[in-house]
Scaffold this active site. Structure first.
Site, PDB file in Angstrom:
ATOM      1  N   GLY A   1       0.822  -1.202   0.000  1.00 36.74           N
ATOM      2  CA  GLY A   1       0.000   0.000   0.000  1.00 36.74           C
ATOM      3  C   GLY A   1       0.854   1.249   0.000  1.00 36.74           C
ATOM      4  O   GLY A   1       2.077   1.210   0.112  1.00 36.74           O
TER       5      GLY A   1
ATOM      6  N   GLY B   1       2.368   4.786   1.375  1.00 42.65           N
ATOM      7  CA  GLY B   1       2.662   5.449   2.636  1.00 42.65           C
ATOM      8  C   GLY B   1       3.996   5.071   3.230  1.00 42.65           C
ATOM      9  O   GLY B   1       4.728   4.210   2.710  1.00 42.65           O
ATOM     10  N   ASN B   2       4.321   5.743   4.329  1.00 44.64           N
ATOM     11  CA  ASN B   2       5.639   5.595   4.937  1.00 44.64           C
ATOM     12  C   ASN B   2       5.878   4.208   5.526  1.00 44.64           C
ATOM     13  O   ASN B   2       6.973   3.660   5.403  1.00 44.64           O
ATOM     14  CB  ASN B   2       5.803   6.660   6.031  1.00 44.64           C
ATOM     15  CG  ASN B   2       5.882   8.057   5.455  1.00 44.64           C
ATOM     16  OD1 ASN B   2       6.835   8.402   4.772  1.00 44.64           O
ATOM     17  ND2 ASN B   2       4.865   8.868   5.717  1.00 44.64           N
TER      18      ASN B   2
ATOM     19  N   GLU C   1      -0.251  -1.681  -6.806  1.00 43.97           N
ATOM     20  CA  GLU C   1      -0.863  -0.483  -7.403  1.00 43.97           C
ATOM     21  C   GLU C   1       0.180   0.552  -7.792  1.00 43.97           C
ATOM     22  O   GLU C   1       0.084   1.172  -8.844  1.00 43.97           O
ATOM     23  CB  GLU C   1      -1.818   0.179  -6.402  1.00 43.97           C
ATOM     24  CG  GLU C   1      -3.012  -0.636  -6.019  1.00 43.97           C
ATOM     25  CD  GLU C   1      -3.797   0.057  -4.925  1.00 43.97           C
ATOM     26  OE1 GLU C   1      -5.028   0.040  -5.021  1.00 43.97           O
ATOM     27  OE2 GLU C   1      -3.187   0.622  -3.997  1.00 43.97           O
TER      28      GLU C   1
ATOM     29  N   ILE D   1      -6.239   2.470   9.847  1.00 49.17           N
ATOM     30  CA  ILE D   1      -6.453   3.471  10.882  1.00 49.17           C
ATOM     31  C   ILE D   1      -6.602   2.793  12.236  1.00 49.17           C
ATOM     32  O   ILE D   1      -5.985   3.200  13.221  1.00 49.17           O
ATOM     33  CB  ILE D   1      -7.682   4.341  10.554  1.00 49.17           C
ATOM     34  CG1 ILE D   1      -7.368   5.239   9.352  1.00 49.17           C
ATOM     35  CG2 ILE D   1      -8.116   5.172  11.764  1.00 49.17           C
ATOM     36  CD1 ILE D   1      -8.552   6.024   8.835  1.00 49.17           C
TER      37      ILE D   1
ATOM     38  N   GLY E   1      -7.358   0.769  -3.057  1.00 46.23           N
ATOM     39  CA  GLY E   1      -7.301  -0.605  -3.549  1.00 46.23           C
ATOM     40  C   GLY E   1      -7.107  -1.636  -2.475  1.00 46.23           C
ATOM     41  O   GLY E   1      -6.977  -2.828  -2.769  1.00 46.23           O
TER      42      GLY E   1
END
Length: 504
Positions: free
Chosen positions: A268, A270-271, A293, A363, A387
């Site tokens: 995915g 992000g960091n 993705e 989250i 996704g």
């Protein structure tokens, strides 16, 4: 700047972004290119925002439905949202102005699985697509389009839009030509056929986008970079998460559940996800592949190190330094990277067939394995599901990664019951925090609660979770998935009232 518009009769349609924006009318649905800050149109959205402001100043209504591949950048989402010119938005966004408008209720937001949007548009369920605004690298002499740094939903926009506006961006490297693989055999039921792919590196289409040239109403020449955000430096938390995940993969190989070169990896955005990729640089795996993705910095580093042989995606999501490197060395990287339409990169059939190992952020997760990827405290939209659902539901192993706390410890990422469900317990194989890893496969709900609390929860919140389970077991109307519904969201209510989940 020499023209990259090769087809002679399209050169007569070259015009300013201001003039091109005149083709977009109040009430139109507009499909724009762009996926995670890559390959989005840079000039027409800004010109359209100026026009919307002028129309509003004159007392005339002007709003559009904005459709993209995924998130874009301030020049697109931010500029248009700031004017109040977006009536509706789909399928994913990450812009702070757009997010604010969504949460105040002035933008209708349709949060859609990325693999679902193309078929929904082709089936006509979302209404007519009036205009497509697509960034490309160049137009060939015979009218084919060389895609830029993302494909996303560009294929369906070009197929379905009444009018097409092209932005030809000379910042994008001409050496991107040949990196893309555009599948064209999309059909609606009952005429769908299997997608003929059995390896991430299989090519099943052509390297160009095609469009009926009679639909092209404007061509705008630009030279502007993608808007990319640097990744945060690796910290102890992200390193610990990556370490637990890699140790898990090593264990699965040792048990014979995975081959030594693993299975195709999905990461995915992000960091944390990028940190997991960075951790693979020193892991004992070679000849890796990826079916994902986006191509992030960590994936490019793995290619450079000879660890990854092929990476299939729909877009780049690179820091400015990595984007400059990609532009400079695209000819080299196209041996290892394939960019596809997101109808293929996120295709459930292909994810299941290839046996993808999925790794996505969250989250919050609850003690039974339900995952919230989208909403803060139940109601406030953050970005969207993107996704992650495509991969979580269909992956060989579906992993979710997160720090165990947020807001300096005021929020626990592991809660009694998530405040919003995006991925049910049935789609969650593994949860990883800096505290440890919980392998949930084959475990009944009460056993899941035990391993999640013991391995993933922060020690500060662990006794509270254990206390909740004990109480829920006593008061629940059944023992399969014990909940105390009166207290299930007490932590969230406390945070909203007091700014922390921790009791005073």
């Amino acid at each position: 700047m020499s023209s990259r518009v090769g087809k002679a009769d399209l050169r007569s349609k070259i015009m300013s972004a201001h003039d091109a924006a005149e083709f977009i009318q109040d009430g139109d649905n507009v499909g724009m290119s762009g996926f995670t800050g890559a390959g989005y149109p840079k000039a027409v959205p800004v010109a359209l925002a100026k026009r919307i402001r002028e129309e509003h100043a004159a007392g005339r209504p002007f709003q559009i439905g904005l459709w993209t591949g995924a998130s874009t950048a301030p020049e697109l989402d931010g500029a248009l949202a700031e004017t109040g010119g977006i009536r509706s938005r789909l399928p994913y966004q990450s812009d702070p102005i757009t997010r604010s408008k969504i949460n105040e209720g002035s933008i209708d937001y349709n949060d859609i699985h990325l693999s679902h949007l193309g078929p929904l548009v082709r089936e006509g369920f979302l209404g007519n697509l009036d205009v497509a605004v697509i960034e490309v690298t160049a137009i060939t002499d015979d009218g084919r389009l060389i895609p830029s740094s993302s494909i996303g939903n560009n294929k369906v926009w070009l197929d379905e839009a009444d009018k097409v506006i092209l932005e030809v961006n000379s910042w994008q490297s001409l050496d991107l030509e040949g990196m893309h693989d555009v599948y064209e055999k999309f059909a609606l039921p009952p005429n769908r056929t299997p997608v003929q792919m059995t390896r991430p590196g299989d090519r099943i289409g052509q390297p160009y986008l095609s469009v009926d040239n009679s639909k092209i109403v404007a061509v705008v020449e630009t030279e502007q970079s993608d808007r990319n955000t640097p990744f945060k430096p690796l910290d102890d938390t992200s390193k610990a998460i990556a370490g637990h995940f890699i140790e898990f993969l090593e264990h699965q190989v040792k048990l014979g559940r995975l081959p030594k070169e693993l299975l195709p990896l999905q990461s995915g955005v992000g960091n944390i996800a990028n940190a997991v990729l960075a951790g693979l640089l020193d892991a004992p795996f070679d000849q890796l592949t990826s079916y994902t993705e986006v191509i992030q910095d960590g994936m490019v580093d793995l290619i450079d190190a000879g660890k990854v042989t092929v990476a299939s995606a729909t877009a780049f999501s690179l820091s400015p330094d990595a984007a400059e490197r990609m532009n400079r060395e695209a000819k080299k990287y196209r041996r290892n990277i394939i960019l596809r339409p997101q109808e293929i990169s996120n295709h459930p059939e292909l994810i299941r067939r290839l046996g993808v190992i999925a790794c996505n952020g969250l989250i919050e997760a609850d003690i039974y394995g339900n995952v919230n990827s989208t909403h803060i405290m139940g109601s406030r939209m953050q970005n969207g599901i993107g996704g992650s659902g495509d991969f979580a539901r269909n992956a060989y192993i579906s992993c979710f990664v997160t720090p165990s706390t947020a807001k300096g410890g005021a929020i626990s990422s592991i809660v009694p019951f998530v405040s919003h469900v995006d991925h049910t317990e049935h789609d969650t194989s593994v949860i990883v925090t800096e505290q440890g890893l919980a392998d949930l496969r084959g475990l009944a709900p009460r056993k899941r609660a035990q391993v999640i609390i013991e391995n993933c929860a922060h020690p500060t919140y662990r006794p509270m979770l254990e206390e909740y389970v004990e109480r829920a077991t006593k008061v629940a109307n059944g023992q399969h998935t014990p909940h105390d519904l009166a207290l299930a969201h007490e932590w969230h209510r406390r945070f909203l009232d007091e700014g922390t989940m921790m009791p005073n």
